[in-house]
Scaffold this active site. Structure first.
Site, PDB file in Angstrom:
ATOM      1  CD  GLU A 190      -0.341  10.986  -2.451  1.00 34.17           C
ATOM      2  OE1 GLU A 190       0.266  12.057  -2.480  1.00 34.17           O
ATOM      3  OE2 GLU A 190      -0.827  10.495  -1.413  1.00 34.17           O
ATOM      4  CE  LYS A 228      -1.320   3.577   1.990  1.00 32.54           C
ATOM      5  NZ  LYS A 228      -0.473   4.622   2.467  1.00 32.54           N
ATOM      6  CB  THR A 254       2.732   6.136   4.433  1.00 29.25           C
ATOM      7  OG1 THR A 254       3.053   6.917   5.532  1.00 29.25           O
ATOM      8  CG2 THR A 254       1.732   5.080   4.971  1.00 29.25           C
TER       9      THR A 254
END
Lengths: 389, 389
Positions: free
Chosen positions: A258, A169, A180
């Site tokens: 992103e 993830k 992250t």
């Protein structure tokens, strides 16, 4: 290296499940065996990392399962954060009938907020009742921990009788020394914890640690490897399979960075030493100007040279050879410091593709490295300007 | 410190002019006196920096004038680039009737292209015929070297009888240790080159070197200071005035950062040492996630804490105090590691303003630093995805 289906549930002894409610999700994975871990080097480190570290130490590297949540990072939450992390471990330990210290936990989401433990308990209950070894269970667990990810990321391979599989993830805050990202890897190899740790460290170094999305290093990065011990195999085979799996997961993360519309890899050769090769490859992957040029399909290679110059690596402008590969083309833009004329059209065609390799020979030595990056787009700004606190 | 009008031409003995044709522009500045310089630390360094460095060495720090162009960086251009840079010096030396080695030169624009020397000669001719000491001449020179800048940036001050003034160009590629910024500073102080160098180095350290737009360090950054020697003054007064001027120019650059809609300053106190304070302040200014949060007016302070954690500075999460100032408000979000509840609304009102101060007390020592940054916006991506090679 043979790709196989089934995600992490293709490894014998692994069961998974997941449940979501809005931004919150909980993934449960049951797998008993020797384990290894790599965490963020951020000095502000989330509670679950501390507690997982303690657990692995207490068991000398043995896990029975992993519980992970999205929606809240449980970072910068002090004593209450630690208590909540332990409570998460207890939830899964209860389901599995094992000790709390045999459970690892991980969190991702907003920093500086407390976990909604009621919601986590409810989602854990829901997922716990579905724990199973089935291909869709791997995907379900991967989906439960997604935040700004746009797709689940999983892989499984078979190599000389060993199986290695992982889910990951992560789409933002992805930078040096893991970011992250939560990555849960499994193998059926019958190897001790110290051998696993060694293989994992090396694989992370060449994969996730060479990945850059936005240069921000998370407080929560966690890579866990559990070996269920159902198959005999050599350390070297595990090492190779693990590296392959981690590099492929890193590529998936770059592609799903992103707002990313395309990804690129920077292959550095001819560096004086490995450290320089890594610095050079990372600086190019990280440069906002290179990333926007990739987005704009602009073969503005001066920005690449500029990034090499400030990377910290030893570089000599007169020794640099620079090229682009992609879309079935391969052009050299700079040959040992000399600008090659008449190739910008081909370079632009490569830059218009969605998979670009930037090839750099520093011409100073024999060391090399490869980094993984993605473009910087309007959508990146959308996602991060509007990500609610 | 009294602000005065007239830009660099307010300093006695300074004449300026500029001319533009499309993306190319040439600024000429005539000013005779002791001089000092600070250059980029990028290992790929543009030709004009090398040649200017040689000239300053040959004259032990004396300049008669500066010629600067926009449109082409003359970087990564090998021997031909050096020859072209020398030719630029000769052009201005000819107008002024001085020696070639008494001229400094600077370039900004695309990397890896050769200068259009015919055009530069034509623009120099045009500007040379207009060299004058007049307020609009300072603005004209500042305008000639703009690239993605949206406005001219100039300042002049009077302090205890000394005058200090500067023009600066730069909006992108702005990062550690000076970035494509060209800054030409002048004073009437009658001080030797070594004193100027010392004051300049310190001023640059606290201003331009604490400025971040996109984290990319240019190949061309140049800060030049010339002292025309028409006024008696103390070194300490020059030091103070120069620092003031450089900080104000850095603020103007942050405000005019590529695509920036607002700027912010990060004030760090309580660091264990100065290096840590600077690392912490810079990491926050540089974080893509903080920058997009500022753009989105999102008081997502976890991103600030996260950046502190990976900054390289010594930090202890339990000692951090964090607040925001702006729009007439001042809120504390974290008090010695404890989350302060109920202040996010006020924090958001501050984040909606266009001048934000992020206040961080690391609680570990007595050192401090201040950095200058701007938000990361859709327009940044527009500018840099479409900047033509």
């Amino acid at each position: 290296m043979k790709r196989i289906d089934g995600g992490i549930c293709s490894v014998a002894g692994v069961r998974a499940a997941g449940a979501r409610a809005g931004k919150y999700g909980v993934a449960l994975i049951a797998a008993s065996g020797a384990a290894a871990a790599v965490f963020t080097t951020n000095k502000v480190r989330a509670a679950p990392l501390d507690v997982t570290g303690e657990h692995l130490q207490a068991t000398a590297g043995h896990l029975e399962g992993i519980i992970a949540n999205s929606g809240c990072a449980n970072a910068f939450t002090g004593q209450r954060g630690h208590d909540d992390a332990r409570m998460m471990a207890r939830l899964l330990a209860g389901f599995l009938g094992v000790e709390e210290k045999q459970i690892a936990m991980a969190s991702t989401g907003v920093i500086g907020r407390y976990l909604d433990m009621d919601l986590i308990a409810r989602l854990s209950e829901e997922a716990g009742s579905r724990l199973r070894s089935a291909p869709d269970a791997s995907a379900e667990a991967a989906r439960a921990i997604m935040t700004t990810d746009t797709r689940i990321k999983e892989i499984a391979v078979e190599h000389n009788g060993l199986h290695v599989a992982g889910i990951v993830k992560g789409a933002g805050m992805i930078e040096p020394n893991v970011a992250t990202m939560l990555c849960f890897l499994f193998t059926d190899a019958d190897l001790p914890a110290h051998a696993l740790q060694d293989c994992l460290k090396d694989a992370v170094k060449e994969s996730f640690n060479m990945l850059t999305v936005d240069g921000d290093m998370s407080t929560n990065d966690t890579v866990l490897l559990t070996a269920t011990g159902r198959a005999k195999g050599k350390v070297e085979d595990l090492r190779a399979a693990l590296l392959f799996v981690c590099v492929e997961l890193a590529r998936m993360m770059a592609k799903d960075g992103e707002g990313a519309s395309k990804c690129f890899e920077t292959v550095v050769t001819g560096a004086m030493n490995e450290k320089d090769a890594r610095l050079a490859a990372k600086a190019v992957a990280k440069s906002s100007l290179v990333k926007t040029a990739v987005y704009g399909a602009d073969p503005n290679w001066g920005r690449i040279v500029c990034a090499l110059g400030y990377s910290g690596a030893e570089v000599d402008p007169d020794s640099i050879t620079l090229g682009l590969e992609g879309s079935g083309l391969d052009v050299t833009l700079v040959q040992k410091g000399k600008i090659v004329e008449g190739v910008l059209d081909s370079a632009q065609r490569i830059m218009k593709g969605d998979a670009i390799i930037i090839r750099i020979d520093l011409g100073l030595g024999t060391a090399g490295a490869r980094s993984f990056g993605c473009d910087l787009t309007h959508e990146y700004v959308n996602i991060n300007a509007n990500y609610t606190t």
